[in-house]
Design an enzyme around this catalytic site. Structure first.
Site, PDB file in Angstrom:
ATOM      1  N   GLU A 106     -25.552  -5.736  19.383  1.00 26.85           N
ATOM      2  CA  GLU A 106     -24.925  -5.945  18.077  1.00 26.85           C
ATOM      3  C   GLU A 106     -25.977  -6.256  17.009  1.00 26.85           C
ATOM      4  O   GLU A 106     -25.819  -5.875  15.848  1.00 26.85           O
ATOM      5  CB  GLU A 106     -23.891  -7.067  18.172  1.00 26.85           C
ATOM      6  CG  GLU A 106     -22.712  -6.677  19.049  1.00 26.85           C
ATOM      7  CD  GLU A 106     -21.496  -7.541  18.827  1.00 26.85           C
ATOM      8  OE1 GLU A 106     -21.597  -8.541  18.098  1.00 26.85           O
ATOM      9  OE2 GLU A 106     -20.448  -7.201  19.385  1.00 26.85           O
ATOM     10  N   TRP A 108     -27.182  -3.057  15.886  1.00 24.93           N
ATOM     11  CA  TRP A 108     -26.242  -2.320  15.034  1.00 24.93           C
ATOM     12  C   TRP A 108     -26.685  -2.372  13.573  1.00 24.93           C
ATOM     13  O   TRP A 108     -26.487  -1.404  12.822  1.00 24.93           O
ATOM     14  CB  TRP A 108     -24.838  -2.916  15.205  1.00 24.93           C
ATOM     15  CG  TRP A 108     -23.766  -2.240  14.400  1.00 24.93           C
ATOM     16  CD1 TRP A 108     -23.262  -2.655  13.194  1.00 24.93           C
ATOM     17  CD2 TRP A 108     -23.049  -1.042  14.728  1.00 24.93           C
ATOM     18  NE1 TRP A 108     -22.277  -1.796  12.761  1.00 24.93           N
ATOM     19  CE2 TRP A 108     -22.127  -0.794  13.686  1.00 24.93           C
ATOM     20  CE3 TRP A 108     -23.106  -0.156  15.808  1.00 24.93           C
ATOM     21  CZ2 TRP A 108     -21.271   0.302  13.680  1.00 24.93           C
ATOM     22  CZ3 TRP A 108     -22.242   0.943  15.804  1.00 24.93           C
ATOM     23  CH2 TRP A 108     -21.348   1.162  14.755  1.00 24.93           C
ATOM     24  N   TRP A 110      -3.632   8.883   1.179  1.00 22.76           N
ATOM     25  CA  TRP A 110      -3.458   7.444   1.297  1.00 22.76           C
ATOM     26  C   TRP A 110      -2.294   6.984   0.434  1.00 22.76           C
ATOM     27  O   TRP A 110      -1.984   7.602  -0.581  1.00 22.76           O
ATOM     28  CB  TRP A 110      -4.720   6.718   0.843  1.00 22.76           C
ATOM     29  CG  TRP A 110      -5.956   7.055   1.616  1.00 22.76           C
ATOM     30  CD1 TRP A 110      -6.995   7.833   1.207  1.00 22.76           C
ATOM     31  CD2 TRP A 110      -6.285   6.610   2.939  1.00 22.76           C
ATOM     32  NE1 TRP A 110      -7.950   7.908   2.185  1.00 22.76           N
ATOM     33  CE2 TRP A 110      -7.549   7.170   3.261  1.00 22.76           C
ATOM     34  CE3 TRP A 110      -5.652   5.802   3.882  1.00 22.76           C
ATOM     35  CZ2 TRP A 110      -8.187   6.941   4.468  1.00 22.76           C
ATOM     36  CZ3 TRP A 110      -6.291   5.573   5.089  1.00 22.76           C
ATOM     37  CH2 TRP A 110      -7.530   6.133   5.382  1.00 22.76           C
ATOM     38  N   ASN A 132     -15.241 -11.729  14.243  1.00 24.51           N
ATOM     39  CA  ASN A 132     -15.556 -10.322  14.486  1.00 24.51           C
ATOM     40  C   ASN A 132     -14.367  -9.524  15.025  1.00 24.51           C
ATOM     41  O   ASN A 132     -14.043  -8.437  14.529  1.00 24.51           O
ATOM     42  CB  ASN A 132     -16.734 -10.216  15.455  1.00 24.51           C
ATOM     43  CG  ASN A 132     -17.089  -8.766  15.765  1.00 24.51           C
ATOM     44  OD1 ASN A 132     -17.441  -8.020  14.865  1.00 24.51           O
ATOM     45  ND2 ASN A 132     -16.973  -8.380  17.015  1.00 24.51           N
ATOM     46  N   TRP A 169      -9.451   2.935   3.099  1.00 24.69           N
ATOM     47  CA  TRP A 169     -10.409   1.973   3.641  1.00 24.69           C
ATOM     48  C   TRP A 169     -11.319   1.393   2.555  1.00 24.69           C
ATOM     49  O   TRP A 169     -11.797   0.268   2.675  1.00 24.69           O
ATOM     50  CB  TRP A 169     -11.268   2.617   4.732  1.00 24.69           C
ATOM     51  CG  TRP A 169     -12.073   3.822   4.300  1.00 24.69           C
ATOM     52  CD1 TRP A 169     -11.701   5.126   4.346  1.00 24.69           C
ATOM     53  CD2 TRP A 169     -13.401   3.813   3.745  1.00 24.69           C
ATOM     54  NE1 TRP A 169     -12.696   5.950   3.859  1.00 24.69           N
ATOM     55  CE2 TRP A 169     -13.756   5.161   3.492  1.00 24.69           C
ATOM     56  CE3 TRP A 169     -14.314   2.807   3.446  1.00 24.69           C
ATOM     57  CZ2 TRP A 169     -14.985   5.531   2.947  1.00 24.69           C
ATOM     58  CZ3 TRP A 169     -15.543   3.170   2.899  1.00 24.69           C
ATOM     59  CH2 TRP A 169     -15.867   4.521   2.661  1.00 24.69           C
ATOM     60  N   TRP A 181     -16.288  -0.316   8.173  1.00 21.83           N
ATOM     61  CA  TRP A 181     -14.988   0.126   7.662  1.00 21.83           C
ATOM     62  C   TRP A 181     -14.713   1.579   8.041  1.00 21.83           C
ATOM     63  O   TRP A 181     -13.595   1.925   8.452  1.00 21.83           O
ATOM     64  CB  TRP A 181     -14.916  -0.073   6.150  1.00 21.83           C
ATOM     65  CG  TRP A 181     -14.378  -1.424   5.801  1.00 21.83           C
ATOM     66  CD1 TRP A 181     -15.087  -2.536   5.467  1.00 21.83           C
ATOM     67  CD2 TRP A 181     -13.000  -1.820   5.800  1.00 21.83           C
ATOM     68  NE1 TRP A 181     -14.246  -3.605   5.258  1.00 21.83           N
ATOM     69  CE2 TRP A 181     -12.956  -3.194   5.450  1.00 21.83           C
ATOM     70  CE3 TRP A 181     -11.809  -1.157   6.060  1.00 21.83           C
ATOM     71  CZ2 TRP A 181     -11.759  -3.902   5.355  1.00 21.83           C
ATOM     72  CZ3 TRP A 181     -10.620  -1.859   5.959  1.00 21.83           C
ATOM     73  CH2 TRP A 181     -10.595  -3.211   5.611  1.00 21.83           C
TER      74      TRP A 181
END
Length: 450
Positions: free
Chosen positions: A262, A265, A293, A328, A346, A369
């Protein structure tokens, strides 16, 4: 006396493992400068919660410099313009800085030309070094991790310089209070007292996490316990370097390995925004431009305020507003709910997180996202829709819900994940904004056009 050099600090507010500082201190007297630049980022200027944390972080960093006989110069305006003016005023011909990858910083670094000497230090490895065979940035994390792991462990952190040579004359500086970074009317930051900013606080946080890191693989998913690292604000503002964290969180257990992936990441998301600098504004998969959307201000507001009728979602959104941070696992749940249950773009959630998170990072925020939304280059499938009620029960979120949704404090564990279904929903708590099955069917119907 040789002419001074400028140390341009941004999201690297530390003395330890600060290669730009070390290089500057070896060269000449040093003028450390932080510029509050709301011009270059445009719509991505730092949000309200970040400003609150920045105030604390700059205050702590200035104190650290003072202990070394130095000081922090504060200026406001376009970064390139301010730096060129400082060079002219002080006679400095060189600027040392740590390399950044946000698109506005890359443009600023290019505009400064040969006067700027860049150093790597905010990531586990230089982003340009971890590329595909074709020389491009990785767009799939698993492949990226494999390539990065071959270069790990990272090198040893650089020590704090013994001295930071001071110039004969200091340039003028703003005062931190002048910037009005803290909210006053009203002061919505009373719950932010969970954060202790600064380099020393960052190292204490790492030491705390090191004691529980072996259990991280399982505990990180349980919002009711302190199983996460809570290092993201310190990393974002550069109060500690990732390689310093890597070296401190030592061990080969699954928890440590999961955490290191992580940590990596962040490196991956930096590479994504290098390859796709407008990733915060554009779908990583252009075919999702066809997705229609919903535009519902009332639904968006209910989500922002934690009034959706889904306890785990509402607890997460209230934690975000109260503390400037969100667990998280719950981040994924609330993001999925907005995009798939409410079928809201989003980018609306991304903007809200940007304003409310103390750790809002351009690369992480946009990539995360788009991963949840299914629109990204390496992302979850849109058709994989998280079920918030079962997620809440599976990850034992009862205590977490009680902490942030006071209307449900007296609801028993067996019913707290879905008090409406159990028939014990308090009158003060809203009914579900939409049923799970109805929302799922609506989302799947919408994605058929993609």
């Amino acid at each position: 006396m040789p002419t001074p050099v400028i140390l341009w600090v941004r999201q690297d507010l530390r003395l330890r493992d600060q290669p730009a500082l070390v290089a500057a201190a070896h060269e000449a007297s040093v003028i450390p400068v932080y510029i509050l630049d709301d011009d270059a980022p445009g719509t991505w200027r730092i949000g309200a919660a970040q400003r609150w944390y920045l105030h604390q972080a700059l205050d702590a960093f200035a104190a650290s410099l003072k202990d070394k006989g130095s000081r922090l110069i504060l200026r406001q305006g376009d970064g390139v313009t301010v730096l060129k003016a400082l060079m002219k005023d002080t006679g400095a011909t060189r600027i040392h800085a740590i390399r950044h990858y946000e698109p506005w910083w890359r443009k600023a670094e290019e505009a400064l030309g040969d006067a700027l000497c860049l150093h790597d230090g905010n990531y586990l490895a230089p982003v340009e070094d971890i590329t595909t065979g074709a020389g491009t940035q990785y767009k799939v994390y698993s492949s990226f991790w494999k390539a990065l792991a071959e270069q790990m462990p990272p090198g040893d952190p650089l020590p704090v310089p013994h001295t930071i040579p001071a110039p004969e004359q200091w340039p003028a500086s703003d005062t931190l209070a002048d910037w009005k970074l803290l909210p006053t009317q009203p002061d919505w930051s009373t719950g932010f007292d969970i954060w202790d900013a600064g380099e020393d606080a960052a190292h204490r946080a790492v030491d705390r996490f090191a004691r529980i890191a072996d259990d991280y693989d399982g505990d990180r998913n349980l919002p009711s316990i302190e199983g996460t690292a809570r290092l993201s604000p310190h990393l974002h503002f550069g109060e500690i370097s990732p390689r310093d964290i890597w070296r401190t969180i030592d061990g080969r257990g699954q928890g440590v390995q999961t955490f290191r992936k992580e940590l990596a990441w962040r490196d991956f998301t930096a590479g994504v925004i290098v390859e796709l600098p407008d990733y915060a504004d554009a779908n990583g998969r252009p075919r999702f431009d066809q997705l229609r959307w919903r535009s519902s201000k009332s639904d968006l507001t209910a989500w922002q305020q934690g009034r959706t009728g889904y306890p785990i979602v509402d607890a997460g959104m209230r934690q975000l507003w109260t503390t400037g941070w969100i667990h998280n696992r719950v981040r994924m749940i609330v993001a999925s709910f907005l995009v798939k249950h409410l079928l809201i773009d989003w980018r609306e959630g991304e903007k809200w997180f940007w304003d409310c998170l103390v750790d809002a990072d351009y690369g992480n925020n946009s990539v995360n996202w788009q991963w949840v939304a299914g629109t990204g280059v390496d992302s979850n499938m849109f058709s994989r829709i998280m079920a918030p009620l079962s997620q809440s029960e599976r990850f034992d979120a009862a205590g977490y819900i009680r902490a942030f949704v006071p209307e449900l404090r007296d609801v028993p564990d067996a019913a707290i994940h879905d008090p409406e279904e159990a028939g014990c929903k308090p009158n003060a708590y809203p009914a579900k904004i939409i049923g799970h099955r109805e929302a799922r069917e609506r989302a799947l119907a919408a994605v058929k056009n993609v």
